[in-house]
Motif scaffolding. Sequence first.
Motif, PDB file in Angstrom:
ATOM      1  N   GLY A  76       0.809  -1.205   0.000  1.00 31.15           N
ATOM      2  CA  GLY A  76       0.000   0.000   0.000  1.00 31.15           C
ATOM      3  C   GLY A  76       0.846   1.260   0.000  1.00 31.15           C
ATOM      4  N   MET A  77       1.304   1.632   1.193  1.00 28.78           N
ATOM      5  CA  MET A  77       2.028   2.896   1.348  1.00 28.78           C
ATOM      6  C   MET A  77       3.381   2.920   0.650  1.00 28.78           C
ATOM      7  SD  MET A  77       1.450   3.782   5.364  1.00 28.78           S
ATOM      8  CE  MET A  77      -0.165   4.094   6.073  1.00 28.78           C
ATOM      9  N   LEU A  78       4.075   1.794   0.626  1.00 29.21           N
ATOM     10  CA  LEU A  78       5.474   1.775   0.205  1.00 29.21           C
ATOM     11  C   LEU A  78       5.687   2.356  -1.187  1.00 29.21           C
ATOM     12  CD1 LEU A  78       8.368   1.003   0.900  1.00 29.21           C
ATOM     13  CD2 LEU A  78       7.916  -1.281  -0.016  1.00 29.21           C
ATOM     14  N   SER A  79       4.839   1.998  -2.136  1.00 27.63           N
ATOM     15  CA  SER A  79       5.031   2.464  -3.510  1.00 27.63           C
ATOM     16  C   SER A  79       4.957   3.990  -3.590  1.00 27.63           C
ATOM     17  CB  SER A  79       3.976   1.838  -4.428  1.00 27.63           C
ATOM     18  OG  SER A  79       2.667   2.160  -3.997  1.00 27.63           O
ATOM     19  N   PHE A  80       4.015   4.593  -2.863  1.00 29.32           N
ATOM     20  CA  PHE A  80       3.881   6.051  -2.870  1.00 29.32           C
ATOM     21  C   PHE A  80       5.108   6.718  -2.253  1.00 29.32           C
ATOM     22  CE2 PHE A  80      -0.434   4.344  -2.753  1.00 29.32           C
ATOM     23  CZ  PHE A  80      -1.042   5.059  -3.762  1.00 29.32           C
ATOM     24  N   THR A 240       1.143  10.151 -13.146  1.00 28.88           N
ATOM     25  CA  THR A 240       2.185   9.725 -12.191  1.00 28.88           C
ATOM     26  C   THR A 240       1.586   8.836 -11.103  1.00 28.88           C
ATOM     27  OG1 THR A 240       1.944  11.696 -10.766  1.00 28.88           O
ATOM     28  CG2 THR A 240       3.510  11.829 -12.584  1.00 28.88           C
ATOM     29  N   LEU A 241       0.372   9.153 -10.689  1.00 21.47           N
ATOM     30  CA  LEU A 241      -0.298   8.319  -9.684  1.00 21.47           C
ATOM     31  C   LEU A 241      -0.570   6.930 -10.230  1.00 21.47           C
ATOM     32  CD1 LEU A 241      -1.485   8.432  -6.799  1.00 21.47           C
ATOM     33  CD2 LEU A 241      -3.651   9.158  -7.814  1.00 21.47           C
ATOM     34  N   ALA A 242      -0.975   6.859 -11.502  1.00 26.80           N
ATOM     35  CA  ALA A 242      -1.234   5.557 -12.134  1.00 26.80           C
ATOM     36  C   ALA A 242       0.052   4.753 -12.302  1.00 26.80           C
ATOM     37  CB  ALA A 242      -1.898   5.773 -13.493  1.00 26.80           C
ATOM     38  N   LEU A 243       1.165   5.441 -12.627  1.00 23.69           N
ATOM     39  CA  LEU A 243       2.450   4.753 -12.757  1.00 23.69           C
ATOM     40  C   LEU A 243       2.826   4.067 -11.444  1.00 23.69           C
ATOM     41  CD1 LEU A 243       4.661   7.281 -14.770  1.00 23.69           C
ATOM     42  CD2 LEU A 243       3.713   5.118 -15.590  1.00 23.69           C
ATOM     43  N   VAL A 244       2.574   4.759 -10.339  1.00 27.02           N
ATOM     44  CA  VAL A 244       2.939   4.220  -9.033  1.00 27.02           C
ATOM     45  C   VAL A 244       2.029   3.057  -8.649  1.00 27.02           C
ATOM     46  CG1 VAL A 244       3.084   4.737  -6.572  1.00 27.02           C
ATOM     47  CG2 VAL A 244       3.914   6.396  -8.249  1.00 27.02           C
ATOM     48  N   MET A 245       0.736   3.278  -8.668  1.00 27.14           N
ATOM     49  CA  MET A 245      -0.202   2.254  -8.197  1.00 27.14           C
ATOM     50  C   MET A 245      -0.282   1.083  -9.175  1.00 27.14           C
ATOM     51  SD  MET A 245      -3.263   4.651  -6.650  1.00 27.14           S
ATOM     52  CE  MET A 245      -4.060   3.279  -5.821  1.00 27.14           C
ATOM     53  N   GLY A 246      -0.512   1.397 -10.440  1.00 32.89           N
ATOM     54  CA  GLY A 246      -0.619   0.332 -11.435  1.00 32.89           C
ATOM     55  C   GLY A 246       0.708  -0.356 -11.671  1.00 32.89           C
ATOM     56  N   GLY A 247       1.800   0.441 -11.725  1.00 33.47           N
ATOM     57  CA  GLY A 247       3.125  -0.129 -11.967  1.00 33.47           C
ATOM     58  C   GLY A 247       3.570  -1.041 -10.846  1.00 33.47           C
ATOM     59  N   TYR A 248       3.351  -0.648  -9.604  1.00 34.71           N
ATOM     60  CA  TYR A 248       3.742  -1.472  -8.456  1.00 34.71           C
ATOM     61  C   TYR A 248       2.962  -2.788  -8.445  1.00 34.71           C
ATOM     62  CZ  TYR A 248       5.297  -2.470  -3.674  1.00 34.71           C
ATOM     63  OH  TYR A 248       5.871  -3.039  -2.558  1.00 34.71           O
TER      64      TYR A 248
END
Length: 411
Positions: A76-80, A240-248
């Motif tokens: 959850g938090m780690l990717s952000f 950028t939000l999608a890169l983080v959540m979707g990418g992770y």
Amino acid sequence: MYNIIDIAAVLISVSALFAYINHRFIGLPTTIGVMVIALLVSLLVTVLDLLGLGDFHSAAQQLLGGIDFNETLLHGMLSFLLFAGALHVNLSDLRDQKWIIISLATVGVCTSTFLVGTAAYYLLAILNCHLPYIYCLLFGALISPTDPIAVMATVKRLGVSKELETTIAGESLFNDGVGVVVFMVLLLLLQHPEQITVSHVALLFAEEAIGGVLFGLVLGALGYYLINSIDNYKVEVLITLALVMGGYGLALYLHTSGPIAVVVAGLITGNVLRQHAMSDQTRQSIDDFWELIDEILNVILFALIGLEVLIIPFDAQWVIAGFILIVVVLAARFISVGMPIRLIGLRAQIAPHLVKILVWGGLRGGISVALALSLPLGEFRDLVLFLTYIIVVFSIIVQGLTLGPLIRKLT
């Protein structure tokens, strides 16, 4: 039974209250102050329960028991937090320090894992706290990497030199990914020893570490194409939000290292995209957005670490072992950091007092606790979790508060 909305509402409200109390009356760095207040509240709840004044302890345990710390942090938090941290690391500065960072994130982590695990095995045997050697190595693996969340939160407020900041930040951003891979190999050895071979370990490392870097490059390239093709800061922040959540999430599905992939994507976004694909308004909006995300999640995470003491098993003998192991972990850190840096220093110029600062600035945090919670249920897990918690609390409070004075004295 609490649902996820109830838990989130309580956690955010408590974190905001602790942050206000710290800012208004105490004045410690926000994350450390919040954790200290959370620990004091946990202690107060425990004392009230022992005195028979209310049933706050069981209510708090029920609430915290509904939070899967491992899932909340690692998935959850780690990717952000990793993306937000990598966003402001200069790629050219990182390239200048690449050999130190690579050696610390690989040789350093593996050396520390073995030293801490072996020392813990013999120490715990002397103290009649029996722990199998494989669990000791798992403890070494989860406590050896410095936590990028704890480290970045501290380094940002110290105003250290760019060279030193890059080394500390770069090591913490990459060594947790390597540490997780080492931990996974050891956990697989514990659960399925018949599956462990040299080729299997090499393949797992390649999939996780090298695969994470390559997938991070793909994410960065995708982000560049999308952001460079439009000029709308709201959509670009969303990308950028999608890169983080979707990418992770996709990295985990592909069995590559999500943390490493997000760090690489963050470095590309903060350097290449910032210079060549973003307008001034987009740069400012992305900086503001991710700085706010970073601050909010850091406060919530450190509050959660402080409150988790309410559900961590306790034994008086474990306390003695925990305080002794603080010294062991610092000694192992000194050896595992000092050895590669001294070797590199024979051929290249290194910053003065770098080893001392890296040893004391090697903060442990929520990632170590999350990994400890992922161990199989039982007495061995409880002991490892308690020892991890003792070291994490000491690291964040004592080392975190004294790192600034140490750096000012040495530099």
